[in-house]
Design a protein around this motif. Structure first.
Motif, short mmCIF file in Angstrom:
data_model
loop_
_atom_site.label_atom_id
_atom_site.label_comp_id
_atom_site.label_asym_id
_atom_site.label_seq_id
_atom_site.Cartn_x
_atom_site.Cartn_y
_atom_site.Cartn_z
N VAL A 33 -19.68 67.19 54.67
CA VAL A 33 -19.17 66.20 53.72
C VAL A 33 -17.89 65.57 54.27
CG1 VAL A 33 -18.21 65.86 51.41
CG2 VAL A 33 -20.19 67.36 51.73
N ALA A 34 -17.00 66.40 54.79
CA ALA A 34 -15.73 65.88 55.34
C ALA A 34 -15.99 64.95 56.52
CB ALA A 34 -14.85 67.05 55.76
N LYS A 35 -16.97 65.27 57.35
CA LYS A 35 -17.28 64.42 58.50
C LYS A 35 -17.86 63.08 58.05
CE LYS A 35 -18.08 68.14 61.87
NZ LYS A 35 -19.09 68.83 62.71
N VAL A 36 -18.73 63.11 57.05
CA VAL A 36 -19.30 61.86 56.53
C VAL A 36 -18.19 60.98 55.97
CG1 VAL A 36 -20.77 60.85 54.75
CG2 VAL A 36 -21.60 62.80 56.08
N GLU A 37 -17.27 61.57 55.22
CA GLU A 37 -16.17 60.81 54.65
C GLU A 37 -15.30 60.19 55.74
OE1 GLU A 37 -14.36 63.74 51.96
OE2 GLU A 37 -15.00 62.44 50.32
N LYS A 38 -15.12 60.90 56.83
CA LYS A 38 -14.25 60.43 57.90
C LYS A 38 -14.91 59.35 58.75
CE LYS A 38 -11.66 62.02 61.96
NZ LYS A 38 -11.28 63.21 62.79
N HIS A 39 -16.18 59.53 59.08
CA HIS A 39 -16.82 58.66 60.08
C HIS A 39 -17.75 57.60 59.50
CE1 HIS A 39 -15.30 61.08 63.41
NE2 HIS A 39 -15.72 62.17 62.78
N CYS A 40 -18.14 57.73 58.23
CA CYS A 40 -19.18 56.84 57.69
C CYS A 40 -18.67 55.96 56.54
CB CYS A 40 -20.39 57.65 57.22
SG CYS A 40 -21.17 58.61 58.52
N SER A 41 -17.41 55.57 56.61
CA SER A 41 -16.87 54.70 55.57
C SER A 41 -17.51 53.32 55.66
CB SER A 41 -15.35 54.58 55.71
OG SER A 41 -15.01 54.07 56.98
N LEU A 42 -17.49 52.60 54.54
CA LEU A 42 -18.13 51.28 54.47
C LEU A 42 -17.31 50.24 55.22
CD1 LEU A 42 -19.19 51.25 50.72
CD2 LEU A 42 -20.75 51.21 52.66
N ASP A 43 -18.00 49.41 56.00
CA ASP A 43 -17.37 48.23 56.61
C ASP A 43 -17.59 47.00 55.74
OD1 ASP A 43 -16.30 49.53 58.73
OD2 ASP A 43 -17.73 48.81 60.23
N ILE A 44 -18.65 47.03 54.93
CA ILE A 44 -19.01 45.90 54.06
C ILE A 44 -19.04 46.42 52.63
CG2 ILE A 44 -20.78 44.18 53.52
CD1 ILE A 44 -21.70 44.38 56.43
N LEU A 45 -18.37 45.73 51.72
CA LEU A 45 -18.32 46.17 50.33
C LEU A 45 -19.72 46.14 49.70
CD1 LEU A 45 -15.10 44.40 49.01
CD2 LEU A 45 -15.39 46.82 49.55
N PRO A 46 -20.03 47.10 48.84
CA PRO A 46 -21.34 47.13 48.19
C PRO A 46 -21.51 45.94 47.25
CG PRO A 46 -19.90 48.78 47.21
CD PRO A 46 -19.18 48.24 48.42
N ASP A 47 -22.75 45.51 47.11
CA ASP A 47 -23.09 44.41 46.20
C ASP A 47 -23.28 45.00 44.80
OD1 ASP A 47 -23.96 42.23 44.84
OD2 ASP A 47 -25.70 41.82 46.12
N VAL A 48 -22.32 44.77 43.90
CA VAL A 48 -22.35 45.41 42.58
C VAL A 48 -22.57 44.41 41.45
CG1 VAL A 48 -20.88 47.30 43.36
CG2 VAL A 48 -19.83 45.27 42.34
N LEU A 49 -22.79 43.14 41.78
CA LEU A 49 -22.89 42.11 40.75
C LEU A 49 -23.99 42.41 39.75
CD1 LEU A 49 -22.06 39.37 39.59
CD2 LEU A 49 -23.63 38.28 41.22
N LEU A 50 -25.17 42.78 40.22
CA LEU A 50 -26.30 43.05 39.33
C LEU A 50 -25.94 44.11 38.29
CD1 LEU A 50 -29.33 42.93 38.52
CD2 LEU A 50 -29.75 44.67 40.28
N TYR A 51 -25.30 45.19 38.72
CA TYR A 51 -25.01 46.30 37.82
C TYR A 51 -23.98 45.89 36.75
CZ TYR A 51 -26.44 48.04 42.42
OH TYR A 51 -27.06 48.20 43.63
N ILE A 52 -23.01 45.09 37.15
CA ILE A 52 -22.01 44.61 36.20
C ILE A 52 -22.66 43.67 35.18
CG2 ILE A 52 -19.89 43.26 35.94
CD1 ILE A 52 -19.11 44.25 38.76
N GLU A 53 -23.52 42.77 35.67
CA GLU A 53 -24.20 41.83 34.77
C GLU A 53 -25.06 42.58 33.75
OE1 GLU A 53 -24.84 37.75 37.31
OE2 GLU A 53 -26.18 39.44 37.72
N GLU A 54 -25.79 43.59 34.19
CA GLU A 54 -26.62 44.36 33.26
C GLU A 54 -25.77 45.02 32.18
OE1 GLU A 54 -29.31 47.09 35.05
OE2 GLU A 54 -30.34 45.59 36.26
#
Length: 515
Positions: free
Chosen positions: A453-474
């Motif tokens: 888990v610690a390795k994923v948090e360190k090395h696999c952070s997002l470079d592109i923000l997630p697309d959350v528009l649909l969830y907010i609209e719903e």
């Protein structure tokens, strides 16, 4: 990069001799004839090699290789058993499959491997009613390829980053582990290399991913005690639980005309998932049970693939069935939706969900707008004006001119329209909060997995923000006190109706969960 398509060299062209050359070997013309005949039969019989066959044929000794390379797959998790599946299509379908996966994992007492949210229609199943679908093996390897692409491009968003399953986990109705954490442990992958977005992957990584993908996808069948691949799909099977006779014929079968036209001979049987894949079955001892698609829907009096509406003799599963009917978004999304309704709109409003561009919906504008027009007419007769409307549509605002939406926007005396875009500050700030929250990595993992888990948090952070528009609209639409008008046949409309049924907007604003 990870499709691993085999390159087939183009045959060299036969060099033409000078037309004026008079001397030729006596075997020249027979040789030309034989070579031409060979080429003819080669092209006549050649067919493209699908991805899953490339994995299989390039790993003829895969069972031996995987047994030696991953001897820990039976022991790394100290007897823990897991369930994996291959999600597909749009978000609403993926959420439906996620609910079914939760149910299956709980029935079979397995820990659910939580997948990412796939790009819209990056992987397609096909048509169950037409008996034309990808096989479980094909769809598993397609999903594997796409997940690796999400990791390599730093766009990986877990389903649990968006959907709040904290109440299920805290009540012990289901156990879960993040896909990244599981795969890094099971296949002993280098997380730094896996999540690197460099153009060229090292050959060692390519080979490791190929082996791990082949193992998890069940390309070569079952691997000792490691994996049991479920290759029964909606063409042959309807999964049940404590409901009817195991193995009986389902009420929906291919009709004779379809069987003749498509030359198919499928028979659909209703099979109890616990009896088939639970204790005492061949699947019981496998560390991972791998399904293909888990999508289902009502069809002609039956279900396409999973028909588990209740569990007469299992109160725990009955409770779970009731809970997963509605799984809310995580607090960051829900809170913003509520705040937009109360602090931006500040008045009773109607929500209009208008799907106009995708698939079957682009040819039904008239019918889609008709329902909205009728609802607005009734509201105008009953109340004061202007009528506040939150518009949720895939039609860009620049294209509203000449449509009913354009007419509403121009009539500011009677209607006030609200809408959000993916670049709006509120939407982008929520995406940033979700990227930092990493809800999908906040489960109570097994002790051996905490380092992963610690390795994923360190090395696999997002470079592109997630697309959350649909969830907010719903979420905003779930708060519409004047009503909701949705597009007929849209799974998004169905999701909003479920949210409204369970009174999401009436519940207090929540804090982010931590497990």
């Amino acid at each position: 990069m990870f499709n691993l398509n085999r390159t087939i060299a183009n045959p060299k062209l036969w060099n033409k001799r000078n037309s004026q050359q008079s001397r030729r070997s006596p075997l020249f013309f027979p040789s030309i004839f034989l070579i031409s005949l060979c080429f003819f039969f080669f092209f006549l019989t050649y067919t493209p090699i699908p991805n899953y066959m490339i994995f299989s044929t390039s790993l003829k000794t895969v069972n031996v290789a995987l047994t030696h390379q991953y001897p820990h797959c039976e022991t790394r998790f100290h007897g823990e058993k897991f369930l994996w599946y291959a999600p597909h299509s749009g978000f609403s379908n993926q959420l439906s499959e996620f609910k079914n996966a939760i149910l299956m994992a709980s029935i079979l007492n397995r820990t659910l491997i939580v997948p990412p949210i796939l790009d819209h229609h990056a992987v397609a199943l096909g048509s169950c009613p037409k008996f034309r679908v990808q096989s479980p093996k094909e769809i598993r390897i397609s999903v594997w390829d796409h997940i690796i692409e999400l990791l390599r491009s730093r766009r990986y968003v877990s389903m649990a980053d968006i959907i709040d399953i904290s109440s299920l986990l805290s009540s012990s109705l289901v156990r879960a582990i993040d896909f990244r954490v599981f795969v890094l442990l099971w296949c002993d992958l280098n997380v730094d290399l896996v999540c690197s977005n460099g153009l060229n992957a090292p050959p060692s990584l390519v080979e490791s991913l190929k082996l791990c993908g082949s193992l998890l996808s069940g390309i070569d069948g079952n691997i000792n005690q490691c994996l049991y691949a479920v290759d029964d799909d909606c063409r042959t099977t309807v999964w049940t639980y404590q409901n009817g006779v195991d193995g009986m014929l389902d009420s929906f079968q291919p009709d004779e005309q379809l069987m003749k036209r498509k030359k198919i001979s499928y028979v659909r049987r209703r099979r109890d998932v616990y009896k088939t894949l639970g204790p005492g079955s061949k699947a019981e001892s496998a560390t991972v049970l791998a399904f293909g698609s888990l999508f289902t829907a009502p069809y002609k009096g039956s279900e396409l693939y999973i028909d588990i509406q209740n569990a007469p003799a299992d109160p725990r599963i009955n409770a779970l069935i009731n809970k997963i009917e509605f799984l809310p978004f995580v607090p960051e999304i829900v809170n913003l939706g509520k705040q937009f309704a109360t602090q931006t709109i500040k008045a009773p409003f109607l929500c209009a969900q208008l799907r106009l561009l995708d698939g079957q919906f682009k040819n039904h504008w008239k019918a889609t707008f008709l329902g909205l027009r009728q609802k607005l007419d009734s509201l105008r007769q009953a109340g004061s004006q202007p009528i506040h409307i939150f518009v949720m549509t895939d039609l860009p605002q620049g294209n509203w001119t000449g449509s009913y939406l354009g007419d509403l926007a121009m009539d500011s005396a009677n209607f006030k329209l609200y809408f959000l875009g993916e670049n709006d500050l509120l939407v982008m700030n929520t995406a940033k909060k979700l990227a930092l929250a990493r809800h999908g990595l906040r489960f109570k993992y097994f002790p051996v997995s905490m380092d992963a888990v610690a390795k994923v948090e360190k090395h696999c952070s997002l470079d592109i923000l997630p697309d959350v528009l649909l969830y907010i609209e719903e979420t905003i639409c779930s708060c519409a006190s004047l009503g909701f008008v949705g597009t007929t046949g849209s799974t998004i409309a169905q999701s909003i109706k479920v949210m409204r049924k369970f009174g999401l907007c009436s519940s207090p604003i929540r804090s982010a969960f931590a497990l």
